[in-house]
Design a protein around this motif. Structure first.
Motif, PDB file in Angstrom:
ATOM      1  N   MET A   1      25.297  69.662  43.297  1.00 44.26           N
ATOM      2  CA  MET A   1      25.635  69.941  41.892  1.00 44.26           C
ATOM      3  C   MET A   1      26.294  68.708  41.276  1.00 44.26           C
ATOM      4  SD  MET A   1      28.066  72.943  40.383  1.00 44.26           S
ATOM      5  CE  MET A   1      26.977  74.198  39.785  1.00 44.26           C
ATOM      6  N   GLN A   2      25.801  68.294  40.155  1.00 45.90           N
ATOM      7  CA  GLN A   2      26.295  67.082  39.506  1.00 45.90           C
ATOM      8  C   GLN A   2      27.436  67.408  38.539  1.00 45.90           C
ATOM      9  OE1 GLN A   2      25.354  63.943  39.951  1.00 45.90           O
ATOM     10  NE2 GLN A   2      23.663  64.287  41.386  1.00 45.90           N
ATOM     11  N   VAL A   3      28.597  66.876  38.836  1.00 43.37           N
ATOM     12  CA  VAL A   3      29.754  67.043  37.954  1.00 43.37           C
ATOM     13  C   VAL A   3      30.068  65.685  37.333  1.00 43.37           C
ATOM     14  CG1 VAL A   3      32.210  67.598  37.823  1.00 43.37           C
ATOM     15  CG2 VAL A   3      30.692  68.960  39.286  1.00 43.37           C
ATOM     16  N   VAL A   4      30.136  65.658  36.028  1.00 41.53           N
ATOM     17  CA  VAL A   4      30.456  64.417  35.311  1.00 41.53           C
ATOM     18  C   VAL A   4      31.793  64.608  34.616  1.00 41.53           C
ATOM     19  CG1 VAL A   4      29.742  62.842  33.472  1.00 41.53           C
ATOM     20  CG2 VAL A   4      28.012  63.896  34.951  1.00 41.53           C
ATOM     21  N   VAL A   5      32.700  63.670  34.820  1.00 40.11           N
ATOM     22  CA  VAL A   5      33.973  63.751  34.100  1.00 40.11           C
ATOM     23  C   VAL A   5      34.045  62.579  33.131  1.00 40.11           C
ATOM     24  CG1 VAL A   5      35.207  62.646  36.038  1.00 40.11           C
ATOM     25  CG2 VAL A   5      36.482  63.893  34.287  1.00 40.11           C
ATOM     26  N   LEU A   6      34.199  62.922  31.858  1.00 38.74           N
ATOM     27  CA  LEU A   6      34.283  61.917  30.796  1.00 38.74           C
ATOM     28  C   LEU A   6      35.753  61.623  30.507  1.00 38.74           C
ATOM     29  CD1 LEU A   6      31.571  63.346  28.358  1.00 38.74           C
ATOM     30  CD2 LEU A   6      31.400  61.237  29.693  1.00 38.74           C
ATOM     31  N   LEU A   7      36.090  60.346  30.541  1.00 36.30           N
ATOM     32  CA  LEU A   7      37.483  59.931  30.339  1.00 36.30           C
ATOM     33  C   LEU A   7      37.532  58.908  29.204  1.00 36.30           C
ATOM     34  CD1 LEU A   7      38.134  59.316  34.134  1.00 36.30           C
ATOM     35  CD2 LEU A   7      38.853  61.332  32.844  1.00 36.30           C
TER      36      LEU A   7
ATOM     37  N   GLU B   1      41.344  65.372  37.894  1.00 44.48           N
ATOM     38  CA  GLU B   1      41.800  66.129  39.064  1.00 44.48           C
ATOM     39  C   GLU B   1      40.922  67.359  39.289  1.00 44.48           C
ATOM     40  OE1 GLU B   1      43.933  65.496  41.408  1.00 44.48           O
ATOM     41  OE2 GLU B   1      43.685  67.458  42.380  1.00 44.48           O
ATOM     42  N   THR B   2      40.532  68.004  38.207  1.00 47.72           N
ATOM     43  CA  THR B   2      39.654  69.178  38.336  1.00 47.72           C
ATOM     44  C   THR B   2      38.344  68.785  39.013  1.00 47.72           C
ATOM     45  OG1 THR B   2      40.621  70.156  36.358  1.00 47.72           O
ATOM     46  CG2 THR B   2      38.488  71.011  37.047  1.00 47.72           C
ATOM     47  N   ALA B   3      37.780  67.657  38.594  1.00 47.39           N
ATOM     48  CA  ALA B   3      36.529  67.183  39.209  1.00 47.39           C
ATOM     49  C   ALA B   3      36.747  66.871  40.691  1.00 47.39           C
ATOM     50  CB  ALA B   3      36.026  65.945  38.470  1.00 47.39           C
ATOM     51  N   LEU B   4      37.867  66.224  41.013  1.00 52.59           N
ATOM     52  CA  LEU B   4      38.126  65.868  42.409  1.00 52.59           C
ATOM     53  C   LEU B   4      38.302  67.124  43.263  1.00 52.59           C
ATOM     54  CD1 LEU B   4      40.641  62.913  41.810  1.00 52.59           C
ATOM     55  CD2 LEU B   4      38.217  62.752  42.425  1.00 52.59           C
ATOM     56  N   GLN B   5      38.942  68.143  42.705  1.00 50.48           N
ATOM     57  CA  GLN B   5      39.111  69.388  43.458  1.00 50.48           C
ATOM     58  C   GLN B   5      37.760  70.059  43.717  1.00 50.48           C
ATOM     59  OE1 GLN B   5      41.996  71.826  41.408  1.00 50.48           O
ATOM     60  NE2 GLN B   5      43.654  70.347  41.708  1.00 50.48           N
ATOM     61  N   LEU B   6      36.871  70.009  42.751  1.00 49.59           N
ATOM     62  CA  LEU B   6      35.536  70.588  42.952  1.00 49.59           C
ATOM     63  C   LEU B   6      34.797  69.827  44.056  1.00 49.59           C
ATOM     64  CD1 LEU B   6      34.526  71.209  39.224  1.00 49.59           C
ATOM     65  CD2 LEU B   6      35.146  72.933  40.922  1.00 49.59           C
ATOM     66  N   ARG B   7      34.928  68.501  44.046  1.00 49.79           N
ATOM     67  CA  ARG B   7      34.306  67.688  45.098  1.00 49.79           C
ATOM     68  C   ARG B   7      34.886  68.041  46.463  1.00 49.79           C
ATOM     69  NH1 ARG B   7      36.594  61.835  45.615  1.00 49.79           N
ATOM     70  NH2 ARG B   7      38.275  63.188  46.333  1.00 49.79           N
TER      71      ARG B   7
ATOM     72  N   THR C   1      28.652  66.306  43.536  1.00 48.58           N
ATOM     73  CA  THR C   1      28.709  64.861  43.331  1.00 48.58           C
ATOM     74  C   THR C   1      29.443  64.591  42.024  1.00 48.58           C
ATOM     75  OG1 THR C   1      26.624  64.541  44.479  1.00 48.58           O
ATOM     76  CG2 THR C   1      27.336  62.782  42.999  1.00 48.58           C
ATOM     77  N   VAL C   2      30.475  63.777  42.091  1.00 43.70           N
ATOM     78  CA  VAL C   2      31.301  63.514  40.911  1.00 43.70           C
ATOM     79  C   VAL C   2      31.035  62.108  40.397  1.00 43.70           C
ATOM     80  CG1 VAL C   2      33.648  63.178  40.060  1.00 43.70           C
ATOM     81  CG2 VAL C   2      33.124  65.136  41.533  1.00 43.70           C
ATOM     82  N   THR C   3      30.714  62.026  39.119  1.00 49.32           N
ATOM     83  CA  THR C   3      30.616  60.730  38.445  1.00 49.32           C
ATOM     84  C   THR C   3      31.692  60.673  37.367  1.00 49.32           C
ATOM     85  OG1 THR C   3      28.234  60.687  38.784  1.00 49.32           O
ATOM     86  CG2 THR C   3      29.127  59.171  37.144  1.00 49.32           C
ATOM     87  N   ALA C   4      32.503  59.643  37.423  1.00 52.30           N
ATOM     88  CA  ALA C   4      33.537  59.453  36.406  1.00 52.30           C
ATOM     89  C   ALA C   4      33.071  58.378  35.430  1.00 52.30           C
ATOM     90  CB  ALA C   4      34.857  59.044  37.051  1.00 52.30           C
ATOM     91  N   ILE C   5      33.150  58.701  34.146  1.00 53.12           N
ATOM     92  CA  ILE C   5      32.734  57.752  33.106  1.00 53.12           C
ATOM     93  C   ILE C   5      33.918  57.500  32.195  1.00 53.12           C
ATOM     94  CG2 ILE C   5      31.140  57.322  31.202  1.00 53.12           C
ATOM     95  CD1 ILE C   5      29.263  59.419  32.445  1.00 53.12           C
ATOM     96  N   LEU C   6      34.253  56.228  32.036  1.00 49.84           N
ATOM     97  CA  LEU C   6      35.335  55.859  31.126  1.00 49.84           C
ATOM     98  C   LEU C   6      34.718  55.164  29.921  1.00 49.84           C
ATOM     99  CD1 LEU C   6      38.483  55.642  30.787  1.00 49.84           C
ATOM    100  CD2 LEU C   6      38.268  53.343  31.754  1.00 49.84           C
ATOM    101  N   THR C   7      35.001  55.650  28.730  1.00 54.15           N
ATOM    102  CA  THR C   7      34.455  55.015  27.535  1.00 54.15           C
ATOM    103  C   THR C   7      35.360  53.854  27.120  1.00 54.15           C
ATOM    104  OG1 THR C   7      35.629  56.572  26.118  1.00 54.15           O
ATOM    105  CG2 THR C   7      33.364  57.112  26.674  1.00 54.15           C
ATOM    106  N   GLY C   8      34.771  52.860  26.469  1.00 52.08           N
ATOM    107  CA  GLY C   8      35.588  51.777  25.940  1.00 52.08           C
ATOM    108  C   GLY C   8      35.049  50.415  26.310  1.00 52.08           C
ATOM    109  N   GLY C   9      35.760  49.389  25.872  1.00 55.59           N
ATOM    110  CA  GLY C   9      35.366  48.012  26.122  1.00 55.59           C
ATOM    111  C   GLY C   9      36.040  47.451  27.357  1.00 55.59           C
ATOM    112  N   ALA C  10      35.943  46.133  27.484  1.00 54.62           N
ATOM    113  CA  ALA C  10      36.454  45.469  28.683  1.00 54.62           C
ATOM    114  C   ALA C  10      37.955  45.668  28.860  1.00 54.62           C
ATOM    115  CB  ALA C  10      36.132  43.977  28.615  1.00 54.62           C
TER     116      ALA C  10
ATOM    117  N   VAL D   1      39.015  75.572  37.239  1.00 56.26           N
ATOM    118  CA  VAL D   1      37.555  75.669  37.295  1.00 56.26           C
ATOM    119  C   VAL D   1      37.140  75.872  38.745  1.00 56.26           C
ATOM    120  CG1 VAL D   1      35.374  74.493  36.800  1.00 56.26           C
ATOM    121  CG2 VAL D   1      37.347  74.089  35.323  1.00 56.26           C
ATOM    122  N   ALA D   2      36.212  76.770  38.970  1.00 52.76           N
ATOM    123  CA  ALA D   2      35.643  76.958  40.312  1.00 52.76           C
ATOM    124  C   ALA D   2      34.140  77.132  40.173  1.00 52.76           C
ATOM    125  CB  ALA D   2      36.268  78.174  40.985  1.00 52.76           C
ATOM    126  N   LEU D   3      33.430  76.834  41.252  1.00 53.12           N
ATOM    127  CA  LEU D   3      31.976  77.029  41.280  1.00 53.12           C
ATOM    128  C   LEU D   3      31.685  78.174  42.235  1.00 53.12           C
ATOM    129  CD1 LEU D   3      30.998  73.259  41.592  1.00 53.12           C
ATOM    130  CD2 LEU D   3      31.166  74.638  39.518  1.00 53.12           C
TER     131      LEU D   3
END
Lengths: 322, 263
Positions: B1-7, B47-53, B60-69, B153-155
């Motif tokens: 299961m693909q979990v994406v966390v947007l930061l 943390e919620t995403a990490l607990q699910l993992r 599978t957890v993918t963390a995405i951080l928006t923004g520049g350098a 959150v739980a699955l």
């Protein structure tokens, strides 16, 4: 110029002030003219709600009822019903919803669904020609942004304005809806929380709040005792909720509840801008903090430079003895 | 299961915003000189995403951080928690002020992580410019299910189980994937500390950057932004000192007068 239309979801007690959107629309109309429409949506026709909308300044009230709505209604059902009601709208319109979790979710989702512009939780809105100008807090309430749009449909949420214009009287209409509601979203299981939240933050005349300096759940038990003596609600700062000493629903601040009590008793909290953004400007703040440099003293009507551990038990004793 | 966390990160609230403004000739906020950190809501979502993992090897957890350098340091801090993948999405010119445009960009960010997201987690506020619009806007724009302000959150059996508090009631909601869930802070989702060896590894690892698609002109234009002074309050500013007993007596008298006078 954009018309004004307040969208009012009924039947959910968690919407603390549903008619704030009507009052906010009336305040805009008082500045720039125009009528104030209000669309009330609930499971059954509600004469009290119609009267409340009129008191808050609506000039044209449509009371819509859909027997398929639950109480509290599901967001997906409200969205479908509002979408149905707005399908025939053609005039440029600024739609206003009450600030708070329910109104803000509906505003955002309706805007995207109806190809409008979501403006978020605004502190002020102005219309000029075909343009809408919104002011919004940013950076945790420490900054303000000014945004403009010429989109025909805009959706914003607002809190009740400080001053309300006189209500001019309203034309009323009632309709029953039978549009299909989504049936693929199961209703939530609902559990009512225990007595500590029986006194709601919103609308409470006195609020007793604890911050990070309370250092544990035991301190919050004492604050609840004090709140009970004062017939007050119990609030908490974000770090105190983070720590698990108070529930999510008790969080006051930019990211939590907005409270407008007469008296706000703040124990062991520093008074960050983010926290103060959740307290109405007319509230008198009483601060208790052992740090004489705490920011909260700058905005307090009365401050005690003392540890809460000594103040709270003594205060409870004195109030019980009165 | 693909979990994406947007930061998104925020300007460190301890820093003054005196220099905050728009870059000359643009509608972009100039705050790159100010230090950034994860907001409490970013942390709760992560943390919620990490607990699910941790609870399910199939997650599978993918963390995405928006923004520049300017956010690369923050991305390394996120990578130290060892999500399966972490990347930065965007550049200094990317603006999230127009929610409709932002929802399109965030949708593209999620698709850069996976074509089959099951769960997208975001803080209840996304960055400094959002007050809770972007998560429901993303869900609506993508046609995904939504739940706002969950704190747990739980699955379970392919479903997403969500706990949230609404006023005086606690709710448990079920959502079918794909869903966007905004997370609020609570004791159960306080961000853990990373292992020092993982911090060191993240510091040496290259930063993965995904460029955003070209965004259409926003329908909502940012015209100005500035720090504002604290709102003026009418308090008398009377601060008591001295023996605690005397202070408490005065406070009790104040409360008696206030509560009697208002009754």
């Amino acid at each position: 110029m954009h018309d004004l239309c307040a969208l009012i979801p009924l039947g959910d007690p968690s919407v603390a002030d549903p008619f704030a959107a009507v009052a906010a629309a009336a305040a805009i109309a008082a500045r720039s003219g125009g009528r104030v429409r209000a669309i009330l949506l609930g499971r059954v026709p509600d004469a009290d709600a119609i009267a409340a909308a009129e008191r808050d300044g609506a000039t044209d009230i449509l009371s819509a009822a859909h027997a398929g709505l639950s109480e509290p209604p599901q967001a997906e059902h409200l969205l479908a019903a509002f979408e149905h009601l707005l399908a025939a709208e053609t005039a440029d319109t600024l739609f206003l919803l009450p600030a708070g979790a329910v109104g803000e979710e509906l505003a955002a989702r309706l805007a995207i669904r109806l190809r409008g512009v979501p403006l978020g939780r605004c502190t002020s809105l102005d219309r000029d020609g075909g343009q809408v100008t919104a002011r919004r807090a940013s950076h945790g309430g420490r900054a303000e942004a000014r945004l403009t749009t010429q989109a025909p449909r805009c959706f914003a949420s607002l809190r009740r304005p400080a001053a309300a214009p006189a209500a001019p009287g309203a034309a009323r209409r009632e309709i029953m809806l039978d549009c299909p509601l989504p049936n693929d979203v199961p209703p939530p299981e609902i559990r009512h929380t225990a007595g500590e939240q029986a006194r709601r933050l919103e609308g409470a005349r006195i609020v007793v709040t604890g911050g990070r300096g309370m250092a544990g759940a035991e301190g919050f038990a004492l604050l609840r005792d004090l709140a009970a003596l004062l017939d007050a609600a119990t609030g908490a700062s974000l770090p105190a909720v983070d720590a698990g000493w108070a529930s999510v629903g008790q969080q006051v601040g930019q990211s939590g509840a907005f409270v407008t009590p007469d008296l706000y008793l703040a124990f062991a909290l520093s008074g960050t801008a983010q926290h103060l953004a959740g307290i109405g400007l007319n509230a008198r703040i009483v601060a208790v903090n052992s740090d004489p440099e705490a920011e909260i003293f700058r905005v307090a009507d009365l401050g005690l430079v003392a540890p809460w551990q000594e103040v709270v038990p003594e205060l409870i004793e004195r109030l019980r003895a009165r | 299961m693909q979990v994406v966390v947007l930061l998104a990160g925020v300007v460190d609230p301890k820093w003054r915003l005196g220099t905050l403004g728009l870059r000359p000739g643009t509608a972009q906020v100039e705050d790159t000189a100010l230090p950034r950190k994860l907001s409490p809501f970013d942390e709760a979502a992560l943390e919620t995403a990490l607990q699910l993992r941790d609870a399910d090897a199939a997650v599978t957890v993918t963390a995405i951080l928006t923004g520049g350098a300017e956010s690369d340091g923050l991305l390394r801090a996120v990578a130290a928690f060892r999500p399966h993948r972490a990347f930065r999405f965007g550049d200094a010119a990317m603006s999230l002020w127009d929610p409709a445009t932002a929802a399109r960009l965030l949708g593209a960010a999620v698709r850069a992580a996976t074509e089959a997201p099951a769960l997208v987690l975001m803080g209840r506020e996304f960055g400094d410019s959002d007050d809770g619009v972007l998560a429901p806007a993303l869900a609506e724009a993508e046609g995904w299910a939504f739940c706002g302000l969950a704190h747990r959150v739980a699955l379970r059996d392919g479903d997403i189980l969500l706990h949230r508090t609404r006023g005086a009631r606690d709710e448990i909601l079920h959502r079918r994937p794909p869903a966007v869930v905004s997370i609020t802070n609570e004791r159960g989702n306080r961000l853990r500390h990373p292992l020092m060896k993982n911090v060191m590894l993240a510091r040496r690892a290259p930063v993965e950057v995904v460029a955003p698609p070209t965004a259409p002109p926003p329908a909502l234009a940012l015209r100005a932004i500035a720090a504002v002074p604290p709102a003026q309050r009418g308090g008398a500013g009377r601060v008591l000192t001295g023996p605690v007993a005397a202070q408490v007596e005065e406070l009790a008298a104040y409360l008696r007068a206030s509560t009697t006078g208002a009754a």
